[in-house]
Design an enzyme around this catalytic site. Structure first.
Site, PDB file in Angstrom:
ATOM      1  N   SER A 137       3.487  -5.186   0.911  1.00 32.68           N
ATOM      2  CA  SER A 137       3.770  -4.662   2.238  1.00 32.68           C
ATOM      3  C   SER A 137       5.048  -5.285   2.801  1.00 32.68           C
ATOM      4  O   SER A 137       5.248  -6.497   2.736  1.00 32.68           O
ATOM      5  CB  SER A 137       2.591  -4.959   3.170  1.00 32.68           C
ATOM      6  OG  SER A 137       2.859  -4.523   4.476  1.00 32.68           O
ATOM      7  N   ASP A 151       2.566   5.074  -2.136  1.00 29.72           N
ATOM      8  CA  ASP A 151       1.779   3.842  -2.249  1.00 29.72           C
ATOM      9  C   ASP A 151       0.928   3.702  -3.507  1.00 29.72           C
ATOM     10  O   ASP A 151       0.819   2.601  -4.040  1.00 29.72           O
ATOM     11  CB  ASP A 151       0.869   3.715  -1.027  1.00 29.72           C
ATOM     12  CG  ASP A 151       0.316   2.310  -0.850  1.00 29.72           C
ATOM     13  OD1 ASP A 151       1.087   1.338  -1.000  1.00 29.72           O
ATOM     14  OD2 ASP A 151      -0.884   2.171  -0.567  1.00 29.72           O
ATOM     15  N   LYS A 197      -7.816   1.765   1.052  1.00 25.11           N
ATOM     16  CA  LYS A 197      -7.739   0.749   0.008  1.00 25.11           C
ATOM     17  C   LYS A 197      -9.058   0.599  -0.752  1.00 25.11           C
ATOM     18  O   LYS A 197      -9.055   0.158  -1.911  1.00 25.11           O
ATOM     19  CB  LYS A 197      -7.311  -0.588   0.604  1.00 25.11           C
ATOM     20  CG  LYS A 197      -5.852  -0.605   1.037  1.00 25.11           C
ATOM     21  CD  LYS A 197      -4.902  -0.239  -0.101  1.00 25.11           C
ATOM     22  CE  LYS A 197      -3.444  -0.385   0.294  1.00 25.11           C
ATOM     23  NZ  LYS A 197      -2.517   0.063  -0.783  1.00 25.11           N
ATOM     24  N   ARG A 206       1.390   0.882  12.050  1.00 23.63           N
ATOM     25  CA  ARG A 206       1.490   1.836  10.938  1.00 23.63           C
ATOM     26  C   ARG A 206       1.289   3.265  11.426  1.00 23.63           C
ATOM     27  O   ARG A 206       0.716   3.506  12.494  1.00 23.63           O
ATOM     28  CB  ARG A 206       0.450   1.521   9.866  1.00 23.63           C
ATOM     29  CG  ARG A 206       0.753   0.257   9.067  1.00 23.63           C
ATOM     30  CD  ARG A 206      -0.198   0.095   7.906  1.00 23.63           C
ATOM     31  NE  ARG A 206       0.133  -1.063   7.095  1.00 23.63           N
ATOM     32  CZ  ARG A 206       0.880  -1.030   5.997  1.00 23.63           C
ATOM     33  NH1 ARG A 206       1.372   0.128   5.587  1.00 23.63           N
ATOM     34  NH2 ARG A 206       1.122  -2.118   5.305  1.00 23.63           N
ATOM     35  N   LYS A 227       8.758  -0.201  -0.109  1.00 24.21           N
ATOM     36  CA  LYS A 227       8.258   0.882  -0.975  1.00 24.21           C
ATOM     37  C   LYS A 227       8.416   2.239  -0.313  1.00 24.21           C
ATOM     38  O   LYS A 227       8.955   3.179  -0.891  1.00 24.21           O
ATOM     39  CB  LYS A 227       6.773   0.671  -1.319  1.00 24.21           C
ATOM     40  CG  LYS A 227       6.460  -0.413  -2.288  1.00 24.21           C
ATOM     41  CD  LYS A 227       5.084  -0.257  -2.915  1.00 24.21           C
ATOM     42  CE  LYS A 227       3.964   0.065  -1.945  1.00 24.21           C
ATOM     43  NZ  LYS A 227       3.727  -0.954  -0.934  1.00 24.21           N
ATOM     44  N   THR A 228       7.925   2.342   0.913  1.00 23.13           N
ATOM     45  CA  THR A 228       7.959   3.618   1.610  1.00 23.13           C
ATOM     46  C   THR A 228       9.379   4.001   1.981  1.00 23.13           C
ATOM     47  O   THR A 228       9.809   5.140   1.788  1.00 23.13           O
ATOM     48  CB  THR A 228       7.071   3.557   2.866  1.00 23.13           C
ATOM     49  OG1 THR A 228       5.723   3.269   2.485  1.00 23.13           O
ATOM     50  CG2 THR A 228       7.098   4.882   3.614  1.00 23.13           C
ATOM     51  N   ARG A 249      -6.146  -5.523   6.939  1.00 18.77           N
ATOM     52  CA  ARG A 249      -7.300  -5.634   6.066  1.00 18.77           C
ATOM     53  C   ARG A 249      -7.964  -7.003   6.205  1.00 18.77           C
ATOM     54  O   ARG A 249      -7.363  -7.967   6.665  1.00 18.77           O
ATOM     55  CB  ARG A 249      -6.888  -5.415   4.613  1.00 18.77           C
ATOM     56  CG  ARG A 249      -6.459  -3.997   4.273  1.00 18.77           C
ATOM     57  CD  ARG A 249      -6.068  -3.869   2.805  1.00 18.77           C
ATOM     58  NE  ARG A 249      -4.956  -4.753   2.456  1.00 18.77           N
ATOM     59  CZ  ARG A 249      -5.086  -5.917   1.847  1.00 18.77           C
ATOM     60  NH1 ARG A 249      -6.297  -6.363   1.494  1.00 18.77           N
ATOM     61  NH2 ARG A 249      -4.038  -6.669   1.570  1.00 18.77           N
ATOM     62  N   HIS A 254      -0.010   0.143  -7.787  1.00 21.17           N
ATOM     63  CA  HIS A 254       0.297   0.015  -6.365  1.00 21.17           C
ATOM     64  C   HIS A 254       1.804   0.184  -6.222  1.00 21.17           C
ATOM     65  O   HIS A 254       2.560  -0.782  -6.219  1.00 21.17           O
ATOM     66  CB  HIS A 254      -0.163  -1.349  -5.848  1.00 21.17           C
ATOM     67  CG  HIS A 254      -0.015  -1.501  -4.370  1.00 21.17           C
ATOM     68  ND1 HIS A 254       0.199  -2.711  -3.767  1.00 21.17           N
ATOM     69  CD2 HIS A 254      -0.051  -0.594  -3.365  1.00 21.17           C
ATOM     70  CE1 HIS A 254       0.289  -2.552  -2.461  1.00 21.17           C
ATOM     71  NE2 HIS A 254       0.141  -1.272  -2.201  1.00 21.17           N
TER      72      HIS A 254
END
Length: 526
Positions: free
Chosen positions: A234, A253, A197, A318, A238-239, A53, A216
């Site tokens: 990141s 997410d 996003k 990703r 989380k994933t 980003r 988030h």
């Protein structure tokens, strides 16, 4: 007309490809040279020089007298852009897109129909349309016919903005016009995550007005129907941790928490691929197949086998795939009010305990802090770990003041009696480069114990510096791992590093001088 683009200023487009199926979009992307197939059938695309980003190039149109002018928290995150500047940039993008073939996708954001946001994505890349199709909520034929978008994303990645003409900081711009309900993405950023996003940012503005707490975080459900939330920046897990074979995945997410429970904003997952292995993350590994979109993943030129350890383009490799590519996904995208919240941090300093139970005030302190750490070597000139604080674990996507979201979290915790844990997925025995990353098996064991209630009421010790309540024993985890100071060869160096991190927490929290005194006092004891 259903796909009339004239309201966007595009009066003479080339061919419009609307709502193509995933196979059709893959075929189009291959035919247009936008990507190649991996050995498992995933579409592999490159994002150019922007491999992540561009938060410094994100703007919000500031219209004097508009409601948004009063509600948005203007500043470094939400940089104001004058309406006339936006109109000029928009006109130039529209002119650029005249005569070009465009891909249009109708979709939705939000699994709960009471709060779902109908959206439309218009882009010059077939692979971006495929990415959006896999990440957002997909519509059936009947919904497509009646679709009226509340928000539109217009993406022209190959249009390069001119700061002298367009009032931007660089050739890249991501602009939200709240009154026109339009997101404009342009300027050499082919990173598809900007599309995802941007809509998350929109939801962070819209949903609090409806009493929904936007988050988030990832989420999953246990066999007993209990939901859990995983907040984290990141690279914190989380994933990975939410994709648990013993629990059903709601999403990886972005979620909302309403009076009715929690719901996924998306219809897919966006997982980091660096050093991905089938042994450690089988669900993500198996999801990288036909229909998935891999960004900047290196593959062998002949065999097309992916090399997930090769980060020569970027560490931020990703893959995007539909949530149903996970075997035990909760396809409704919804769950009951959560019983457990986990704040994930990858502490590269190696001083935080691997798990700790938080009080209500500590939970709000760490939510507002949003701490993790960057590793040495991941950025030019970064020779030691660097503390990163991202408010509410998602500062770049928060158009409102952080206190708005913290207050909503506190109210939800109070109403539903949620237990909160801080989980360090980072290092032990020393900082990154010296110590060892806490084994994923240990982290999974701690998370399972927290979710299953095995840590409720167990004996704890209180960390004298950070004030955290750390279990003295967790099944499947060596006792020494739970006491990070004892894992360091030289405890004096540990004490020095711990005090340094504690000072960073305190310095960062100064910007929350208006937070309740009890919350301010819940931080490290500097």
């Amino acid at each position: 007309m259903m796909h009339d683009l004239s309201p966007l200023g595009i009066t003479r487009p080339g061919q419009i490809f609307a709502n193509l199926s995933a196979p059709q979009l893959v075929e189009a992307a291959l035919a247009r040279g936008e990507g190649v197939l991996s050995s498992t059938g995933a579409l592999v695309a490159r994002t150019g020089k922007r491999t992540g980003r561009s938060p410094g190039d994100k703007f919000v149109v500031q219209r004097p007298g508009a409601e948004s002018a009063e509600r948005v928290a203007w500043g470094k995150v939400n940089q104001p852009l004058a309406p006339e500047v936006f109109e000029r940039l928009h006109a130039r993008v529209a002119a650029y897109l005249q005569g070009r073939d465009l891909f249009v996708l109708n979709a939705a954001a939000g699994a709960d129909a009471r709060y779902g946001l109908p959206i439309r994505v218009v882009t010059e890349f077939a692979w971006h349309a495929l990415f959006a199709q896999q990440l957002f909520r997909r519509l059936d034929a009947a919904a497509q016919d009646s679709h009226q978008p509340a928000w539109t994303v217009l993406a022209a990645p190959r249009f390069l903005a001119d700061p002298a003409l367009d009032g931007t900081k660089s050739e890249t711009a991501v602009v939200l016009d709240i009154e026109r309900k339009l997101v404009l993405i342009c300027g050499g950023t082919e990173y598809a995550g900007e599309i995802k996003k941007a809509i998350f940012t929109v939801l962070n503005y819209v949903l609090p007005q409806q009493g929904v707490f936007p988050m988030h975080c990832s989420a999953n459900i246990g066999a007993d129907g209990s939901s859990a939330l995983f907040f984290g920046l990141s690279g914190t897990g989380k994933t990975t941790l939410s994709a648990d074979p013993a629990r059903r995945l709601i999403g990886d997410d972005e979620h909302g928490w309403s009076d009715h429970g929690i719901f996924n904003f998306e219809g897919g997952c966006y997982a980091k691929c660096v050093n991905l292995s089938q042994a450690s993350e089988p669900q993500i590994w198996n999801a990288i197949r036909f229909g998935a979109v891999a960004e900047n993943v290196m593959i062998d030129a002949t065999s097309r086998v992916a090399d997930f350890g090769n980060i020569s383009l970027t560490e931020n490799t990703r893959v995007a795939y539909p949530v149903e590519f996970i075997d035990n996904a909760e396809l409704s995208g919804q769950g009951a009010h959560p019983r457990t919240i986990l704040f994930l941090t990858a502490d590269a300093f190696g001083v935080l305990p691997p798990i700790a139970r938080l009080t209500r005030e500590q939970a709000l302190y760490h939510f507002l802090s949003g701490y993790t750490a960057k590793l040495a070597g991941t950025e030019v000139g970064l020779k030691e770990p660097e503390a990163t604080f991202s408010t509410c674990f998602g500062a770049p996507f928060l158009p409102l003041a952080p206190e708005v979201y913290a207050q909503m979290l506190g109210e939800k915790m109070d109403k539903h009696g949620v237990r909160v844990f801080l989980v360090n997925t980072g290092w032990s025995g020393g900082p990154a480069g010296v110590g060892q990353r806490i084994k994923l098996a240990y982290t999974r064991a701690m998370v399972s114990a927290a979710l299953g209630g095995q840590l409720d009421g167990v004996p704890t010790y209180t960390d004298p510096l950070f004030g955290l309540h750390v279990p003295t024993r967790v099944e499947g985890v060596p006792d020494a791992v739970l006491r990070p100071r004892e894992t360091w060869p030289d405890t004096r160096i540990y004490d020095e590093k711990a005090r340094d991190l504690a000072r960073r927490f305190a310095e960062n929290f100064r910007k929350f001088a208006n937070a309740p005194a009890a919350v301010q006092a819940a931080g490290p004891r500097v």
